[in-house]
Design a protein around this motif. Structure first.
Motif, PDB file in Angstrom:
ATOM      1  N   GLY A  94       0.793  -1.233   0.000  1.00 32.34           N
ATOM      2  CA  GLY A  94       0.000   0.000   0.000  1.00 32.34           C
ATOM      3  C   GLY A  94       0.823   1.280   0.000  1.00 32.34           C
ATOM      4  O   GLY A  94       0.278   2.374   0.014  1.00 32.34           O
ATOM      5  N   PHE A  95       2.165   1.160  -0.034  1.00 34.97           N
ATOM      6  CA  PHE A  95       3.007   2.360   0.030  1.00 34.97           C
ATOM      7  C   PHE A  95       3.884   2.451  -1.208  1.00 34.97           C
ATOM      8  O   PHE A  95       4.913   1.804  -1.304  1.00 34.97           O
ATOM      9  CB  PHE A  95       3.866   2.346   1.294  1.00 34.97           C
ATOM     10  CG  PHE A  95       4.771   3.540   1.424  1.00 34.97           C
ATOM     11  CD1 PHE A  95       4.285   4.832   1.236  1.00 34.97           C
ATOM     12  CD2 PHE A  95       6.118   3.378   1.732  1.00 34.97           C
ATOM     13  CE1 PHE A  95       5.119   5.931   1.342  1.00 34.97           C
ATOM     14  CE2 PHE A  95       6.968   4.484   1.844  1.00 34.97           C
ATOM     15  CZ  PHE A  95       6.472   5.759   1.653  1.00 34.97           C
ATOM     16  N   SER A  97       3.704   5.823  -2.832  1.00 36.11           N
ATOM     17  CA  SER A  97       3.796   7.273  -2.994  1.00 36.11           C
ATOM     18  C   SER A  97       3.208   7.957  -1.761  1.00 36.11           C
ATOM     19  O   SER A  97       2.363   7.378  -1.067  1.00 36.11           O
ATOM     20  CB  SER A  97       3.006   7.707  -4.237  1.00 36.11           C
ATOM     21  OG  SER A  97       2.999   9.104  -4.352  1.00 36.11           O
ATOM     22  N   ARG A  98       3.670   9.186  -1.506  1.00 38.23           N
ATOM     23  CA  ARG A  98       3.037  10.007  -0.457  1.00 38.23           C
ATOM     24  C   ARG A  98       2.159  11.092  -1.092  1.00 38.23           C
ATOM     25  O   ARG A  98       1.576  11.916  -0.404  1.00 38.23           O
ATOM     26  CB  ARG A  98       4.105  10.702   0.396  1.00 38.23           C
ATOM     27  CG  ARG A  98       4.922   9.766   1.265  1.00 38.23           C
ATOM     28  CD  ARG A  98       5.957  10.590   2.044  1.00 38.23           C
ATOM     29  NE  ARG A  98       6.917   9.740   2.701  1.00 38.23           N
ATOM     30  CZ  ARG A  98       6.768   9.258   3.929  1.00 38.23           C
ATOM     31  NH1 ARG A  98       5.691   9.558   4.626  1.00 38.23           N
ATOM     32  NH2 ARG A  98       7.682   8.489   4.460  1.00 38.23           N
ATOM     33  N   SER A 100      -0.934  12.496  -2.619  1.00 42.22           N
ATOM     34  CA  SER A 100      -2.360  12.139  -2.580  1.00 42.22           C
ATOM     35  C   SER A 100      -2.974  12.040  -3.974  1.00 42.22           C
ATOM     36  O   SER A 100      -3.803  11.168  -4.251  1.00 42.22           O
ATOM     37  CB  SER A 100      -3.152  13.160  -1.755  1.00 42.22           C
ATOM     38  OG  SER A 100      -2.704  13.120  -0.430  1.00 42.22           O
ATOM     39  N   LYS A 102      -1.465  11.219  -6.757  1.00 37.27           N
ATOM     40  CA  LYS A 102      -1.006   9.984  -7.405  1.00 37.27           C
ATOM     41  C   LYS A 102      -1.720   8.762  -6.802  1.00 37.27           C
ATOM     42  O   LYS A 102      -2.140   7.852  -7.531  1.00 37.27           O
ATOM     43  CB  LYS A 102       0.513   9.837  -7.255  1.00 37.27           C
ATOM     44  CG  LYS A 102       1.030   8.575  -7.907  1.00 37.27           C
ATOM     45  CD  LYS A 102       2.535   8.514  -7.985  1.00 37.27           C
ATOM     46  CE  LYS A 102       2.948   7.220  -8.686  1.00 37.27           C
ATOM     47  NZ  LYS A 102       4.383   7.018  -8.677  1.00 37.27           N
ATOM     48  N   ILE A 103      -1.870   8.758  -5.505  1.00 33.41           N
ATOM     49  CA  ILE A 103      -2.533   7.629  -4.837  1.00 33.41           C
ATOM     50  C   ILE A 103      -3.966   7.475  -5.391  1.00 33.41           C
ATOM     51  O   ILE A 103      -4.416   6.386  -5.741  1.00 33.41           O
ATOM     52  CB  ILE A 103      -2.544   7.842  -3.299  1.00 33.41           C
ATOM     53  CG1 ILE A 103      -1.110   7.733  -2.761  1.00 33.41           C
ATOM     54  CG2 ILE A 103      -3.469   6.838  -2.611  1.00 33.41           C
ATOM     55  CD1 ILE A 103      -0.947   8.140  -1.316  1.00 33.41           C
ATOM     56  N   LYS A 104      -4.644   8.607  -5.515  1.00 31.41           N
ATOM     57  CA  LYS A 104      -6.024   8.589  -6.020  1.00 31.41           C
ATOM     58  C   LYS A 104      -6.059   8.132  -7.486  1.00 31.41           C
ATOM     59  O   LYS A 104      -6.917   7.345  -7.889  1.00 31.41           O
ATOM     60  CB  LYS A 104      -6.605  10.004  -5.900  1.00 31.41           C
ATOM     61  CG  LYS A 104      -8.069  10.081  -6.148  1.00 31.41           C
ATOM     62  CD  LYS A 104      -8.573  11.463  -5.828  1.00 31.41           C
ATOM     63  CE  LYS A 104     -10.056  11.495  -6.141  1.00 31.41           C
ATOM     64  NZ  LYS A 104     -10.654  12.762  -5.851  1.00 31.41           N
ATOM     65  N   PRO A 134       0.045   6.826   4.488  1.00 31.96           N
ATOM     66  CA  PRO A 134      -0.220   6.643   3.055  1.00 31.96           C
ATOM     67  C   PRO A 134      -0.900   5.319   2.734  1.00 31.96           C
ATOM     68  O   PRO A 134      -1.646   5.214   1.761  1.00 31.96           O
ATOM     69  CB  PRO A 134       1.171   6.700   2.403  1.00 31.96           C
ATOM     70  CG  PRO A 134       2.145   7.001   3.459  1.00 31.96           C
ATOM     71  CD  PRO A 134       1.477   7.003   4.783  1.00 31.96           C
ATOM     72  N   GLU A 137      -4.488   5.868   3.358  1.00 28.52           N
ATOM     73  CA  GLU A 137      -5.040   6.717   2.287  1.00 28.52           C
ATOM     74  C   GLU A 137      -5.317   5.883   1.036  1.00 28.52           C
ATOM     75  O   GLU A 137      -6.404   5.966   0.441  1.00 28.52           O
ATOM     76  CB  GLU A 137      -4.024   7.830   1.984  1.00 28.52           C
ATOM     77  CG  GLU A 137      -4.603   8.965   1.192  1.00 28.52           C
ATOM     78  CD  GLU A 137      -3.588  10.090   0.989  1.00 28.52           C
ATOM     79  OE1 GLU A 137      -2.597  10.187   1.751  1.00 28.52           O
ATOM     80  OE2 GLU A 137      -3.809  10.871   0.046  1.00 28.52           O
ATOM     81  N   PHE A 138      -4.348   5.055   0.656  1.00 24.00           N
ATOM     82  CA  PHE A 138      -4.532   4.200  -0.524  1.00 24.00           C
ATOM     83  C   PHE A 138      -5.709   3.243  -0.309  1.00 24.00           C
ATOM     84  O   PHE A 138      -6.549   3.049  -1.195  1.00 24.00           O
ATOM     85  CB  PHE A 138      -3.238   3.412  -0.783  1.00 24.00           C
ATOM     86  CG  PHE A 138      -3.385   2.356  -1.842  1.00 24.00           C
ATOM     87  CD1 PHE A 138      -3.534   2.706  -3.178  1.00 24.00           C
ATOM     88  CD2 PHE A 138      -3.395   1.007  -1.506  1.00 24.00           C
ATOM     89  CE1 PHE A 138      -3.690   1.732  -4.155  1.00 24.00           C
ATOM     90  CE2 PHE A 138      -3.543   0.031  -2.478  1.00 24.00           C
ATOM     91  CZ  PHE A 138      -3.697   0.384  -3.805  1.00 24.00           C
ATOM     92  N   GLU A 141      -8.906   4.996  -0.786  1.00 26.43           N
ATOM     93  CA  GLU A 141      -9.135   5.371  -2.196  1.00 26.43           C
ATOM     94  C   GLU A 141      -9.611   4.164  -3.021  1.00 26.43           C
ATOM     95  O   GLU A 141     -10.506   4.296  -3.855  1.00 26.43           O
ATOM     96  CB  GLU A 141      -7.866   5.965  -2.825  1.00 26.43           C
ATOM     97  CG  GLU A 141      -7.528   7.364  -2.345  1.00 26.43           C
ATOM     98  CD  GLU A 141      -8.583   8.417  -2.703  1.00 26.43           C
ATOM     99  OE1 GLU A 141      -9.505   8.151  -3.495  1.00 26.43           O
ATOM    100  OE2 GLU A 141      -8.480   9.527  -2.153  1.00 26.43           O
TER     101      GLU A 141
END
Ligand code: SF4
Length: 254
Positions: A94-95, A97-98, A100, A102-104, A134, A137-138, A141
């Motif tokens: 799940g990591f 990128s930090r 947001s 890009k994660i989305k 992060p 967050e992922f 998303e």
């Protein structure tokens, strides 16, 4: 058809051995060959070719950290969706990128390419080197994007065993439960790779531990393609996958 592979129903890809984590329990040890990534086009072709001939019901991408090379992950699952393979899964820490945005964006692309099951590895071991925010967050998303997502923890000795790592893992799982993210059964760590080096005090090292994922060489149900293209004694960058399957000789693997 080669009798040793007639029941083939699952294709797995190690997208890369490169990783954002440095886990104490990692079966990959030192992540040698970490800079190598599977070629997206070749990986998609493998899925199409096999699914055209065998009754494949699941495709899985993992690593290392597969989302360090999202294009290859997209290509595999897009091909699997086109070929109507029902289970299209990723295992990720799940990591990647930090950022947001890009994660989305990656979460949205995964949904568009047909990924329908994501297992996020989160536990005491992963979170020694991987920041949790992060990952959360992922996870949110991909959930918003409509993909089934669960946390897949690694347990030391067993899920029930009392030790500081399992205790910390349970606390991390509670944080995800509050977010509405459930957990899978998880894995029990086998003392190989880094786990053998750093966690052997928890295991009886005079005993032989067998991975539950080991295949019977005379009845291959799942194949796993390495980032360098190697699979079943052949290489997808040099030979078509159907030819590799036909040539496969169980005797040389037993
Ligand atoms: S995230 Fe997975 S591949 Fe990466 S170091 Fe940890 S266990 Fe190994």
């Amino acid at each position: 058809m080669n009798q040793y592979v007639k029941n083939l129903n699952r294709i797995e890809f190690v997208i890369t051995y490169g990783c954002t984590g440095r886990c104490k329990h990692c079966s990959e040890g030192d992540h040698n060959s970490a800079g190598q990534f599977i070629e997206a086009e070749a990986a998609g072709r493998v899925v199409r070719d096999i699914a055209g001939k065998y009754a494949v019901n699941s495709v899985m991408t993992f690593g290392g950290e597969p989302l360090l090379c999202p294009e290859a992950v997209y290509a595999v699952h897009q091909a699997a969706m086109e070929m109507k393979i029902p289970n299209r899964q990723i295992i990720t820490n799940g990591f990647f990128s930090r950022d947001s945005e890009k994660i989305k964006r990656v979460a949205g692309e995964l949904a568009r390419c047909g990924v329908n099951d994501i297992l996020v590895s989160a536990d005491a071991f992963h979170q020694e080197t991987i920041p949790l925010e992060p990952v959360k967050e992922f996870t949110m998303e991909v959930k918003r994007a409509g993909i089934r997502v669960q946390i897949q923890p690694a347990w030391l000795v067993s899920k029930e065993h009392e030790n500081p790592y399992n205790h910390c893992t349970k606390e991390i799982l509670e944080e995800f439960e509050v977010m509405g993210i459930s957990q899978s059964e998880g894995n029990v760590i086998i003392p190989t790779g880094n786990a053998r080096r750093y966690l052997s005090e928890y295991y009886d090292m005079s005993r032989e531990y067998i991975s539950p994922y080991e295949e019977d060489p005379r009845d291959i149900r799942a194949i796993c393609v390495d980032p360098n293209g190697d699979v079943l004694g052949g290489n997808i960058y040099e030979t078509g996958i159907l030819e590799i399957l036909e040539r496969y000789d169980a005797g040389s693997f037993s």
